[in-house]
Design a protein around this motif. Structure first.
Motif, PDB file in Angstrom:
ATOM      1  N   ALA A   1       0.838  -1.195   0.000  1.00 52.67           N
ATOM      2  CA  ALA A   1       0.000   0.000   0.000  1.00 52.67           C
ATOM      3  C   ALA A   1       0.877   1.250   0.000  1.00 52.67           C
ATOM      4  O   ALA A   1       2.013   1.237   0.463  1.00 52.67           O
ATOM      5  CB  ALA A   1      -0.927   0.008   1.211  1.00 52.67           C
TER       6      ALA A   1
ATOM      7  N   LYS B   1       0.173  -4.584   4.087  1.00 53.11           N
ATOM      8  CA  LYS B   1      -0.952  -5.131   4.820  1.00 53.11           C
ATOM      9  C   LYS B   1      -0.814  -6.651   4.780  1.00 53.11           C
ATOM     10  O   LYS B   1      -0.451  -7.219   3.739  1.00 53.11           O
ATOM     11  CB  LYS B   1      -2.282  -4.712   4.171  1.00 53.11           C
ATOM     12  CG  LYS B   1      -2.571  -3.221   4.287  1.00 53.11           C
ATOM     13  CD  LYS B   1      -3.780  -2.818   3.458  1.00 53.11           C
ATOM     14  CE  LYS B   1      -5.101  -3.271   4.025  1.00 53.11           C
ATOM     15  NZ  LYS B   1      -5.611  -2.374   5.097  1.00 53.11           N
TER      16      LYS B   1
ATOM     17  N   GLU C   1     -10.971   3.716   3.495  1.00 54.07           N
ATOM     18  CA  GLU C   1     -10.181   4.348   2.443  1.00 54.07           C
ATOM     19  C   GLU C   1     -10.490   3.651   1.112  1.00 54.07           C
ATOM     20  O   GLU C   1     -10.038   2.522   0.896  1.00 54.07           O
ATOM     21  CB  GLU C   1      -8.668   4.249   2.719  1.00 54.07           C
ATOM     22  CG  GLU C   1      -8.185   5.024   3.932  1.00 54.07           C
ATOM     23  CD  GLU C   1      -6.665   5.016   4.058  1.00 54.07           C
ATOM     24  OE1 GLU C   1      -5.990   4.754   3.049  1.00 54.07           O
ATOM     25  OE2 GLU C   1      -6.168   5.265   5.168  1.00 54.07           O
TER      26      GLU C   1
ATOM     27  N   GLU D   1      -9.665   2.870  -2.556  1.00 53.23           N
ATOM     28  CA  GLU D   1      -8.394   2.947  -3.267  1.00 53.23           C
ATOM     29  C   GLU D   1      -8.452   2.162  -4.585  1.00 53.23           C
ATOM     30  O   GLU D   1      -9.158   1.152  -4.689  1.00 53.23           O
ATOM     31  CB  GLU D   1      -7.250   2.397  -2.409  1.00 53.23           C
ATOM     32  CG  GLU D   1      -7.150   3.070  -1.047  1.00 53.23           C
ATOM     33  CD  GLU D   1      -5.761   3.015  -0.439  1.00 53.23           C
ATOM     34  OE1 GLU D   1      -4.844   2.482  -1.096  1.00 53.23           O
ATOM     35  OE2 GLU D   1      -5.609   3.529   0.695  1.00 53.23           O
TER      36      GLU D   1
ATOM     37  N   VAL E   1     -10.061  -1.530  -3.830  1.00 54.34           N
ATOM     38  CA  VAL E   1      -9.609  -2.016  -2.522  1.00 54.34           C
ATOM     39  C   VAL E   1     -10.075  -1.025  -1.462  1.00 54.34           C
ATOM     40  O   VAL E   1      -9.915   0.184  -1.626  1.00 54.34           O
ATOM     41  CB  VAL E   1      -8.075  -2.153  -2.459  1.00 54.34           C
ATOM     42  CG1 VAL E   1      -7.629  -2.550  -1.048  1.00 54.34           C
ATOM     43  CG2 VAL E   1      -7.562  -3.171  -3.477  1.00 54.34           C
TER      44      VAL E   1
ATOM     45  N   ASP F   1      -8.960   0.081   1.903  1.00 56.89           N
ATOM     46  CA  ASP F   1      -7.843  -0.013   2.842  1.00 56.89           C
ATOM     47  C   ASP F   1      -8.354   0.364   4.225  1.00 56.89           C
ATOM     48  O   ASP F   1      -8.089   1.455   4.735  1.00 56.89           O
ATOM     49  CB  ASP F   1      -6.703   0.901   2.386  1.00 56.89           C
ATOM     50  CG  ASP F   1      -5.534   0.928   3.372  1.00 56.89           C
ATOM     51  OD1 ASP F   1      -5.435  -0.004   4.193  1.00 56.89           O
ATOM     52  OD2 ASP F   1      -4.727   1.876   3.320  1.00 56.89           O
TER      53      ASP F   1
ATOM     54  N   SER G   1      -8.587   0.772   8.072  1.00 59.51           N
ATOM     55  CA  SER G   1      -7.486   1.094   8.977  1.00 59.51           C
ATOM     56  C   SER G   1      -8.019   1.346  10.380  1.00 59.51           C
ATOM     57  O   SER G   1      -9.110   1.885  10.538  1.00 59.51           O
ATOM     58  CB  SER G   1      -6.758   2.362   8.501  1.00 59.51           C
ATOM     59  OG  SER G   1      -6.420   2.296   7.133  1.00 59.51           O
TER      60      SER G   1
ATOM     61  N   LYS H   1      -3.353  -1.815  10.007  1.00 66.30           N
ATOM     62  CA  LYS H   1      -3.791  -2.057   8.632  1.00 66.30           C
ATOM     63  C   LYS H   1      -4.130  -3.506   8.329  1.00 66.30           C
ATOM     64  O   LYS H   1      -4.573  -3.805   7.215  1.00 66.30           O
ATOM     65  CB  LYS H   1      -2.668  -1.618   7.666  1.00 66.30           C
ATOM     66  CG  LYS H   1      -2.351  -0.123   7.701  1.00 66.30           C
ATOM     67  CD  LYS H   1      -3.411   0.681   6.972  1.00 66.30           C
ATOM     68  CE  LYS H   1      -3.029   2.134   6.819  1.00 66.30           C
ATOM     69  NZ  LYS H   1      -4.009   2.878   5.981  1.00 66.30           N
ATOM     70  N   SER H   2      -3.942  -4.421   9.292  1.00 65.94           N
ATOM     71  CA  SER H   2      -3.900  -5.836   8.937  1.00 65.94           C
ATOM     72  C   SER H   2      -4.917  -6.725   9.623  1.00 65.94           C
ATOM     73  O   SER H   2      -4.866  -7.943   9.486  1.00 65.94           O
ATOM     74  CB  SER H   2      -2.496  -6.385   9.225  1.00 65.94           C
ATOM     75  OG  SER H   2      -1.546  -5.774   8.386  1.00 65.94           O
TER      76      SER H   2
ATOM     77  N   ALA I   1      -9.113  -5.631   4.062  1.00 67.48           N
ATOM     78  CA  ALA I   1      -8.830  -5.353   2.648  1.00 67.48           C
ATOM     79  C   ALA I   1      -9.873  -6.000   1.741  1.00 67.48           C
ATOM     80  O   ALA I   1      -9.563  -6.903   0.963  1.00 67.48           O
ATOM     81  CB  ALA I   1      -7.432  -5.812   2.261  1.00 67.48           C
TER      82      ALA I   1
ATOM     83  N   ALA J   1      -2.239  -1.238  -3.428  1.00 65.23           N
ATOM     84  CA  ALA J   1      -3.289  -0.260  -3.130  1.00 65.23           C
ATOM     85  C   ALA J   1      -2.642   1.119  -3.179  1.00 65.23           C
ATOM     86  O   ALA J   1      -1.703   1.399  -2.431  1.00 65.23           O
ATOM     87  CB  ALA J   1      -3.901  -0.526  -1.762  1.00 65.23           C
TER      88      ALA J   1
ATOM     89  N   THR K   1      -5.545   6.984  -1.211  1.00 68.85           N
ATOM     90  CA  THR K   1      -6.962   7.355  -1.125  1.00 68.85           C
ATOM     91  C   THR K   1      -7.153   8.863  -1.253  1.00 68.85           C
ATOM     92  O   THR K   1      -6.292   9.652  -0.836  1.00 68.85           O
ATOM     93  CB  THR K   1      -7.549   6.861   0.221  1.00 68.85           C
ATOM     94  OG1 THR K   1      -8.979   6.833   0.143  1.00 68.85           O
ATOM     95  CG2 THR K   1      -7.132   7.743   1.390  1.00 68.85           C
TER      96      THR K   1
END
Length: 282
Positions: free
Chosen positions: A75, A100, A124, A126, A153, A155, A157, A173-174, A179, A240, A243
């Motif tokens: 990203a 991510k 976000e 994207e 995508v 994203d 967060s 982010k994960s 995602a 990604a 944004t």
């Protein structure tokens, strides 16, 4: 050409969206929309198939992430001039790169989990770039030739985890479901200009993001060329690309996701995503 994956989680099959919006089964031609099936040769072979000869997928199947077995989910941060302005941050001299976890990839309409302890879950919209051929030390002029196609995508967060829990952004982010990807992988022949795509996101029916890839600070080609100087990009890797303005963190007052919220994301020519927020599962 619009490629997709349909079926239950972990058992998705490859498909194609025909001109009438019907899902057609590609299982007899490729094992998955992933890896080697994203090569120019395979994509040309799929384009040559008359969709009317493919089985229609009955009912209303779940749509999975449009790419399977993603090796890297990369990203780019602060890549829109107007988003950087709303965040009151200077535009970077080089792309800000973070990862991510691939375990956060989910289908475009799957529920999004709000993590335990979350106080600042955000959205976000994207443009996702899907790599089709190996890219290492590529030039900006050649970069787009390595792209198989594009997708949406989200994203998702968690800003408190991202910014205040120490270390890299990957913590925020994960989380699982952070995602959503798809609904389709739209091949490059059906995207006239990746730098001229309108993109929107609404929350509970209220417009939050309304932007365009025209305001990217680093173009898709620039991002691919830059990344390829530091790592080899492989078929099925997804980027990604950042944004536009309108994220919850940038609102005044700030707005963050809660259980029951519904997000709707659209990018011109790439379809629509729709997610409901739920509490994190075990």
């Amino acid at each position: 050409m619009k490629l997709l994956r349909f079926g239950e989680i972990g058992a998705e099959k490859p498909g194609l969206l025909d001109a009438d919006g019907q899902v057609r089964d590609l299982s007899g031609h490729v094992d998955d929309i992933a890896g080697a099936s994203l090569s120019p040769e395979t994509l040309d072979r799929l384009r040559a198939i008359d969709p009317a000869t493919l089985p229609i997928v009955d009912g209303n199947p779940r749509i999975g992430a449009c790419v399977g077995s993603v090796g890297k989910l990369i990203a780019i941060g602060l890549n829109y001039a107007d988003h950087a302005a709303e965040a009151n941050m200077a535009l970077p001299e080089e792309p800000i790169v973070f990862f991510k976890a691939t375990s956060c990839i989910c289908g475009p309409n799957d529920a999004v989990e709000i993590p335990r302890g979350s106080v600042k879950a955000d959205w976000e919209v994207e443009l996702g770039v899907v790599i089709g051929t190996r890219a290492k030390y590529v030039s900006e002029a050649d970069a787009l030739s390595h792209v198989a196609g594009y997708c949406i995508v989200n994203d998702v967060s968690e800003r408190d985890f991202q910014l205040h829990r120490s270390g890299q952004w990957v913590k925020g982010k994960s989380h699982d479901t952070f995602a959503p990807m798809g609904p389709w992988l739209v091949t490059t022949d059906d995207v006239a200009d990746p730098q001229d795509l309108a993109m929107t996101l609404s929350l509970n029916g209220t417009a939050m993001q309304d932007g365009s890839t025209r305001t990217m600070h680093f173009s898709v080609a620039t991002v691919i060329a830059h990344l390829s100087q530091f790592m080899t990009l492989h078929p099925g890797d997804v980027i990604a690309t950042g944004t536009p303005p309108g994220v919850g963190m940038g609102k005044s007052p700030q707005v963050f996701l809660r259980e029951g919220d519904e997000m709707v994301l659209r990018i011109a020519g790439l379809g629509e995503q729709r997610q409901t927020c739920i509490a994190a599962r075990d």
